[in-house]
Design an enzyme around this catalytic site. Structure first.
Site, PDB file in Angstrom:
ATOM      1  N   ASP A 180       0.839  -1.198   0.000  1.00 16.17           N
ATOM      2  CA  ASP A 180       0.000   0.000   0.000  1.00 16.17           C
ATOM      3  C   ASP A 180       0.869   1.241   0.000  1.00 16.17           C
ATOM      4  OD1 ASP A 180      -2.705  -0.944   0.019  1.00 16.17           O
ATOM      5  OD2 ASP A 180      -2.268  -1.810   1.970  1.00 16.17           O
TER       6      ASP A 180
ATOM      7  N   ASP B 158      -9.963  -5.628  -1.513  1.00 15.63           N
ATOM      8  CA  ASP B 158      -9.037  -5.053  -0.534  1.00 15.63           C
ATOM      9  C   ASP B 158      -9.824  -4.313   0.548  1.00 15.63           C
ATOM     10  OD1 ASP B 158      -6.839  -4.013   0.742  1.00 15.63           O
ATOM     11  OD2 ASP B 158      -6.227  -2.681  -0.892  1.00 15.63           O
TER      12      ASP B 158
HETATM   13  C1  DX5 Z   1      -6.662  -0.042   2.847  1.00 19.20           C
HETATM   14  C2  DX5 Z   1      -5.465  -0.850   2.416  1.00 19.20           C
HETATM   15  C3  DX5 Z   1      -5.568  -2.308   2.720  1.00 19.20           C
HETATM   16  C4  DX5 Z   1      -5.501  -2.676   4.149  1.00 19.20           C
HETATM   17  C5  DX5 Z   1      -6.232  -3.945   4.354  1.00 19.20           C
HETATM   18  O1  DX5 Z   1      -6.395   1.294   2.597  1.00 19.20           O
HETATM   19  O2  DX5 Z   1      -5.339  -0.691   1.025  1.00 19.20           O
HETATM   20  O3  DX5 Z   1      -4.599  -3.040   2.006  1.00 19.20           O
HETATM   21  O4  DX5 Z   1      -4.213  -2.831   4.620  1.00 19.20           O
HETATM   22  O5  DX5 Z   1      -6.231  -4.238   5.723  1.00 19.20           O
HETATM   23  P1  DX5 Z   1      -7.525  -4.776   6.477  1.00 19.20           P
HETATM   24  O6  DX5 Z   1      -7.712  -6.186   6.012  1.00 19.20           O
HETATM   25  O7  DX5 Z   1      -7.140  -4.673   7.889  1.00 19.20           O
HETATM   26  O8  DX5 Z   1      -8.693  -3.943   6.100  1.00 19.20           O
HETATM   27 ZN    ZN Z   2      -4.306  -1.962  -0.687  1.00 24.37          ZN
END
Ligand code: DX5
Ligand code: ZN
Length: 221
Positions: free
Chosen positions: A35, A176
């Site tokens: 990310d 995601d």
């Molecule tokens: C959200 C991110 C995700 C996040 C997912 O902005 O893009 O990749 O890390 O984590 P969880 O599963 O905790 O929502």
């Molecule tokens: Zn992501």
């Protein structure tokens, strides 16, 4: 083909990095989800160019680079995308979506378009020939640990149907945000192919990576 797992690397505790990557290789994890946040497109800052390059050095697992940044037009090149990797840009982040998608493919990497929960599926229509993947955000991007926006499941189902109707069934759908074991099952049924495992899918309190990955794999058969 069974669903694929892309652990969200921003959830990886720094002290677990080396062992964690070894574990992911052992568990045949398909992608490492990175990310990238610029504090503009989303209200947070995370992971950058050197981080991605270091991961390539430490692991053979292909990267899945999720750019949550304004105007990724030239910036995606900073990451030196590699064949076999995914690079996703957000529909909402540039007025030259098609040009950037084509630019990503020109590097040899796979191009993915991400859409936020409020962005309708119809924005994908004109660029289907330019896509290898579609990233449907099931939370508003910026932070791990949020609750899934409930209409995401139906959105994935309609997206899959659109791809089948138009003869683009090779385009993969990634989800995601709050991909828990329960949500993963529903999202898989709806047609998702790649699952970003964050705080409720891979980095689960009280569970080892082996346990969490086995449970997630079972949910996405
Ligand atoms: C959200 C991110 C995700 C996040 C997912 O902005 O893009 O990749 O890390 O984590 P969880 O599963 O905790 O929502
Ligand atoms: Zn992501």
């Amino acid at each position: 083909m069974a669903g694929k797992i892309a652990p969200s690397m921003m959830c990886m505790p720094l002290e677990d990095m080396i062992e964690g990557l070894k574990n992911f290789e052992k568990n045949q994890i398909e992608y490492l989800h990175i990310d990238v946040m610029d504090g503009q497109f989303v209200p947070n800052m995370q992971l950058g160019v050197d981080y991605a390059k270091n991961l390539r050095r430490l692991s053979k697992i292909p990267l899945d680079i999720h750019l949550m940044i304004e105007r990724p037009d030239e910036k995606f090149k900073w990451f030196a995308p590699q064949p076999g990797e995914y690079v996703s840009i957000h529909y909402e982040s540039t007025v030259h979506v098609q040009r950037v998608l084509k630019g990503i493919r020109d590097t040899g990497a796979k191009a993915m378009l991400a859409i936020n929960p409020a962005t309708p599926l119809c924005v994908l229509e004109e660029v289907l020939p330019d896509l290898d993947g579609i990233l449907i955000m099931s939370v508003n991007p910026g932070f791990a640990g949020q609750k899934m926006v409930p209409q995401s499941i139906e959105k994935v189902r309609r997206c899959k149907q659109m791809l089948l109707d138009r003869g683009y069934d090779k385009i993969e759908i990634e989800v995601d945000g709050n991909v828990s074991f329960e949500n993963a099952k529903l999202l898989r049924k709806a047609g998702a192919d790649i699952f970003v495992g964050g705080s409720s899918g891979v980095f689960v309190k009280g569970m080892s990576f082996d346990e969490a990955i086995a449970k997630l794999r079972e949910s996405i058969l």
